[in-house]
Design a protein around this motif. Structure first.
Motif, PDB file in Angstrom:
ATOM      1  N   ALA A 145       0.835  -1.205   0.000  1.00  0.00           N
ATOM      2  CA  ALA A 145       0.000   0.000   0.000  1.00  0.00           C
ATOM      3  C   ALA A 145       0.872   1.259   0.000  1.00  0.00           C
ATOM      4  CB  ALA A 145      -0.923  -0.012   1.214  1.00  0.00           C
ATOM      5  N   ALA A 146       1.976   1.233   0.745  1.00  0.00           N
ATOM      6  CA  ALA A 146       2.869   2.395   0.788  1.00  0.00           C
ATOM      7  C   ALA A 146       3.513   2.642  -0.574  1.00  0.00           C
ATOM      8  CB  ALA A 146       3.937   2.188   1.859  1.00  0.00           C
ATOM      9  N   TRP A 147       3.945   1.573  -1.231  1.00  0.00           N
ATOM     10  CA  TRP A 147       4.557   1.724  -2.551  1.00  0.00           C
ATOM     11  C   TRP A 147       3.535   2.234  -3.566  1.00  0.00           C
ATOM     12  CZ3 TRP A 147       8.737   2.754  -4.916  1.00  0.00           C
ATOM     13  CH2 TRP A 147       8.937   2.450  -6.269  1.00  0.00           C
ATOM     14  N   ARG A 148       2.311   1.746  -3.480  1.00  0.00           N
ATOM     15  CA  ARG A 148       1.276   2.212  -4.404  1.00  0.00           C
ATOM     16  C   ARG A 148       1.022   3.710  -4.230  1.00  0.00           C
ATOM     17  NH1 ARG A 148      -3.955   2.866  -6.091  1.00  0.00           N
ATOM     18  NH2 ARG A 148      -4.512   1.571  -7.901  1.00  0.00           N
ATOM     19  N   ARG A 149       1.002   4.177  -2.975  1.00  0.00           N
ATOM     20  CA  ARG A 149       0.830   5.613  -2.738  1.00  0.00           C
ATOM     21  C   ARG A 149       2.006   6.400  -3.311  1.00  0.00           C
ATOM     22  NH1 ARG A 149      -0.929   3.630   2.313  1.00  0.00           N
ATOM     23  NH2 ARG A 149       1.095   4.130   3.260  1.00  0.00           N
ATOM     24  N   ALA A 150       3.198   5.849  -3.192  1.00  0.00           N
ATOM     25  CA  ALA A 150       4.369   6.513  -3.752  1.00  0.00           C
ATOM     26  C   ALA A 150       4.265   6.604  -5.277  1.00  0.00           C
ATOM     27  CB  ALA A 150       5.638   5.766  -3.352  1.00  0.00           C
ATOM     28  N   LEU A 151       3.768   5.560  -5.907  1.00  0.00           N
ATOM     29  CA  LEU A 151       3.586   5.584  -7.361  1.00  0.00           C
ATOM     30  C   LEU A 151       2.601   6.674  -7.768  1.00  0.00           C
ATOM     31  CD1 LEU A 151       3.398   1.781  -8.276  1.00  0.00           C
ATOM     32  CD2 LEU A 151       5.372   3.307  -8.422  1.00  0.00           C
TER      33      LEU A 151
END
Length: 208
Positions: A145-151
């Motif tokens: 979820a954190a990586w998706r927000r970063a994307l």
């Protein structure tokens, strides 16, 4: 997804698919078998989490027990650590348990997210290693979820920016961000496939 730059959308869709399928493969109660039908899945247990299919596996261990064969230290923070060794790594590479692979994936996603759209200060040494299956799955979900927000924080210019992700444990400082996005996807896909195979092997092992 509609707010993502057009070049990012297919990679974001691939990431979402890979993460959803992996998490379903770990938690059940069913997953898409690939043809739209549901396949029953049992939730990951602690016994399976630590199962070593061959002698000498790298895994997650109690820090007090020290590193395993050919490992020189236990990575991460807390009472548990993940078998590791400085570069150059042992050759041939050790087989790794499901615990090791989940820990690696969750850490990679969380740290890359932080070094893209967070504090840019997270380290492997400070990242907690999970000593239980449920905790590890939750850490993977949180990291994804954190990586998706970063994307979603990246615009079209960011995709071409070398070093947009400052993750210090890879070639991120030398690569356009779009290449890093692709790399993270293949990490989820290939480690997800390894984890799925380990689940199949464990099920067969338990039945014999």
């Amino acid at each position: 997804m509609t707010t993502a730059p057009p070049r990012l959308r297919p990679l974001l869709a691939q990431f979402d698919f890979a993460c959803e399928r992996l998490l379903r493969r770990l938690t059940g109660p069913a997953m898409d078998s690939g043809d739209g039908t549901g396949t029953r899945v049992e939730s990951l247990t602690d016994d399976e989490y630590f199962w070593a299919p061959v002698p000498g596996c790298w895994t997650v261990r109690r820090r007090a027990d020290g590193p395993g064969p050919r490992a020189t230290f236990l990575a991460g923070a807390g009472p548990w650590g993940r078998d590791a060794a400085p570069y150059p790594h042992p050759w041939p590479p050790p087989v790794t348990t499901l615990a090791w692979r989940l820990s690696h994936l969750a850490e990679m996603l969380a740290l890359r997210a932080d070094h893209t759209a967070g504090t840019r200060s997270a380290t492997r040494e400070a990242y907690p290693v999970s000593g239980a299956a449920a905790e590890a799955v939750a850490a993977l979900r949180t990291g994804a979820a954190a990586w998706r927000r970063a994307l979603l924080s990246a615009d079209d210019t960011a995709l071409d920016t070398v070093g947009y992700c400052a993750y210090p444990y890879g070639s991120d400082a030398e690569e356009p961000f779009l290449d890093i996005v692709w790399w993270v996807n293949q990490e989820v896909l290939h480690h997800g496939a390894e984890i799925a195979l380990l689940r199949d092997l464990y099920r067969t092992h338990r039945q014999t």
